[in-house]
Design an enzyme around this catalytic site. Sequence first.
Site, PDB file in Angstrom:
ATOM      1  N   THR A  44       0.870  -0.752  -0.038  1.00 47.58           N
ATOM      2  CA  THR A  44      -0.085  -0.191  -0.331  1.00 47.58           C
ATOM      3  C   THR A  44       1.069   1.065  -0.038  1.00 47.58           C
ATOM      4  O   THR A  44       1.686   1.365   0.693  1.00 47.58           O
ATOM      5  CB  THR A  44      -0.780  -0.219   1.379  1.00 47.58           C
ATOM      6  OG1 THR A  44       0.347   0.209   2.189  1.00 47.58           O
ATOM      7  CG2 THR A  44      -1.856  -1.279   1.400  1.00 47.58           C
ATOM      8  N   HIS A  45       0.730   2.559  -0.855  1.00 43.41           N
ATOM      9  CA  HIS A  45       1.502   3.793  -1.186  1.00 43.41           C
ATOM     10  C   HIS A  45       2.520   2.840  -1.032  1.00 43.41           C
ATOM     11  O   HIS A  45       3.536   3.538  -1.394  1.00 43.41           O
ATOM     12  CB  HIS A  45       2.223   4.235   0.127  1.00 43.41           C
ATOM     13  CG  HIS A  45       0.000   4.359   1.607  1.00 43.41           C
ATOM     14  ND1 HIS A  45      -0.320   5.457   1.607  1.00 43.41           N
ATOM     15  CD2 HIS A  45      -0.447   3.649   2.252  1.00 43.41           C
ATOM     16  CE1 HIS A  45      -1.018   5.714   1.951  1.00 43.41           C
ATOM     17  NE2 HIS A  45      -0.807   3.829   2.749  1.00 43.41           N
TER      18      HIS A  45
ATOM     19  N   ASN B 215      13.606  -3.439 -22.744  1.00 46.30           N
ATOM     20  CA  ASN B 215      12.776  -2.645 -22.791  1.00 46.30           C
ATOM     21  C   ASN B 215      10.997  -2.596 -23.080  1.00 46.30           C
ATOM     22  O   ASN B 215      10.341  -3.508 -23.686  1.00 46.30           O
ATOM     23  CB  ASN B 215      12.224  -1.088 -23.689  1.00 46.30           C
ATOM     24  CG  ASN B 215      13.517  -0.220 -23.325  1.00 46.30           C
ATOM     25  OD1 ASN B 215      14.527  -0.572 -22.083  1.00 46.30           O
ATOM     26  ND2 ASN B 215      13.759   0.627 -24.013  1.00 46.30           N
TER      27      ASN B 215
ATOM     28  N   SER C  66      17.368  -0.032 -27.165  1.00 49.60           N
ATOM     29  CA  SER C  66      17.710   0.930 -28.016  1.00 49.60           C
ATOM     30  C   SER C  66      18.112   0.764 -28.930  1.00 49.60           C
ATOM     31  O   SER C  66      19.057  -0.164 -29.494  1.00 49.60           O
ATOM     32  CB  SER C  66      18.156   0.705 -26.511  1.00 49.60           C
ATOM     33  OG  SER C  66      18.946   2.518 -26.561  1.00 49.60           O
TER      34      SER C  66
ATOM     35  N   GLU D 264       3.583  -0.215 -21.540  1.00 48.96           N
ATOM     36  CA  GLU D 264       3.822   1.378 -21.703  1.00 48.96           C
ATOM     37  C   GLU D 264       3.292   1.002 -22.708  1.00 48.96           C
ATOM     38  O   GLU D 264       2.059   2.708 -22.446  1.00 48.96           O
ATOM     39  CB  GLU D 264       5.576   1.906 -22.112  1.00 48.96           C
ATOM     40  CG  GLU D 264       6.010   1.209 -21.155  1.00 48.96           C
ATOM     41  CD  GLU D 264       7.527   1.566 -21.076  1.00 48.96           C
ATOM     42  OE1 GLU D 264       8.324   2.329 -22.138  1.00 48.96           O
ATOM     43  OE2 GLU D 264       8.642   0.921 -21.575  1.00 48.96           O
TER      44      GLU D 264
END
Length: 463
Positions: A156-157, A286, A278, A291
């Site tokens: 949590t958090h 990646n 990349s 994403e």
Amino acid sequence: MAKKLWDGRFTEATDAFVEAFTASIEFDQVLAPYDIQGSIAHASMLEKVGIISSNELGLINAGLEEIDREIAAGTFPWSISLEDVHMNIESALTDRIGNVGKTLHTGRSRNDQVATDIRLYLRAQIDAILEKIVRLQSGILDLAEAHTQTIMPGLTHLQVAQPIVFGHHLMAWFEMIDRDYQRLVDCRRRVNVMPLGSAALAGTSFPIDRQHTARLLGFDQISANSLDAVSDRDFAIEFSAAASILMMHLSRWSEELVLWASPRFGYIDLPDRFCTGSSIMPQKKNPDVPELVRGKSGRVFGALMTLLTIMKSQPLAYNKDNQEDKEPLFDTVNTLLNCLTAFADMIPAIVPIKAEMENAALQGYATATDLADYLVVKGTPFRDAHDVVGRLVNLGIRKGQDLAALSLAEMQAESDIIEADVFAVLTLQGSVDARNHPGGTAPAQVEIAIREARLSLSTRIMD
Ligand code: ARG
């Protein structure tokens, strides 16, 4: 240039810019198969009520089917001067079968035609989306089943909170997307209503049989008010809202996958086929797929805002504003189908790094609540127990040790009711096993949850 179907009352040609500005053919050609399906059903109804002969119906059907094949083959000559998909097809029909083609539009307007087309399109797309959701869900279940004993930290958090099993985490995703499925099923009921027969806005003077057309097109109902049916796009807005919630969920998962694939977490490996490299940094791998899904939520939320804004100031009934509904709607459908395909392929292929997950759960005092609960069972009020454990955590932090690594004497210095049996409570396994109720993370409960989910999924596929 093709003759416009509405230019009888006009005395000059349309301005070239206006023609391009008002045309929708570049994007509404997507509706062609549904437009043809709707026209064939409409023509059959016209024949049934005696407005056209069966011979004429035969010509219309054959002409429309030929056009359908050409469109599917990519050889149909779309014309911008014919504005939209409806007039392109109708005009081509008359070119091919002569004057009979001109009877097709009897008792119909482009206003009820386009509303019908969009509903047919959306119904088919919702079905395709639902199928992809089920595929994704069954992939989640496969992975969850393999990991009912794999321990990881629950957060949590974004801070270590309590140990959970990975299967439980996955089942949280399952539940989210299950509600998305239900929302789309519910939305489909309101999509599957037929506007055809509303004509331009007031209905038609011809003795049409709307129930007959609706049956042919598989609509559950016919619309009850012609003004409403040609103008409102709330069904598309509702779909777009459900789509936005679904994308919000996919975006949350994406965020987790991106974090977990980072060496700072290291919980999972995403197979190479779901990643890219990349152009400059040779070492990079990646997580582009999650994403991009996270990023694509933006266009879907944007489409919802677009549709709401298009609708909000329109007086009854149809207005040309509504032509703007198509691009955001089509884009939303395509984005959803693509993102769901990406997830359905990728999720079952996730490789959890169990040792990293467990190691992370051993840091951050994940069993502190278990120690507090232990003290409560032995008679300490919870607030006092919280305080005792807080001091022990503080001791652990100073010594650089987890709670389970403290000695019994060190613990007893804070609370003399702590006994040797405390160490069983402080293990990760003891912690997850203890949460043994429906909805909890105990492996036994997660197994039950997976079994029940499988059962409900199997009845769904049979529907
Ligand atoms: N292309 C139009 C649309 O997408 C079809 C309906 C046009 N109706 C009209 N009265 N101009 O909404």
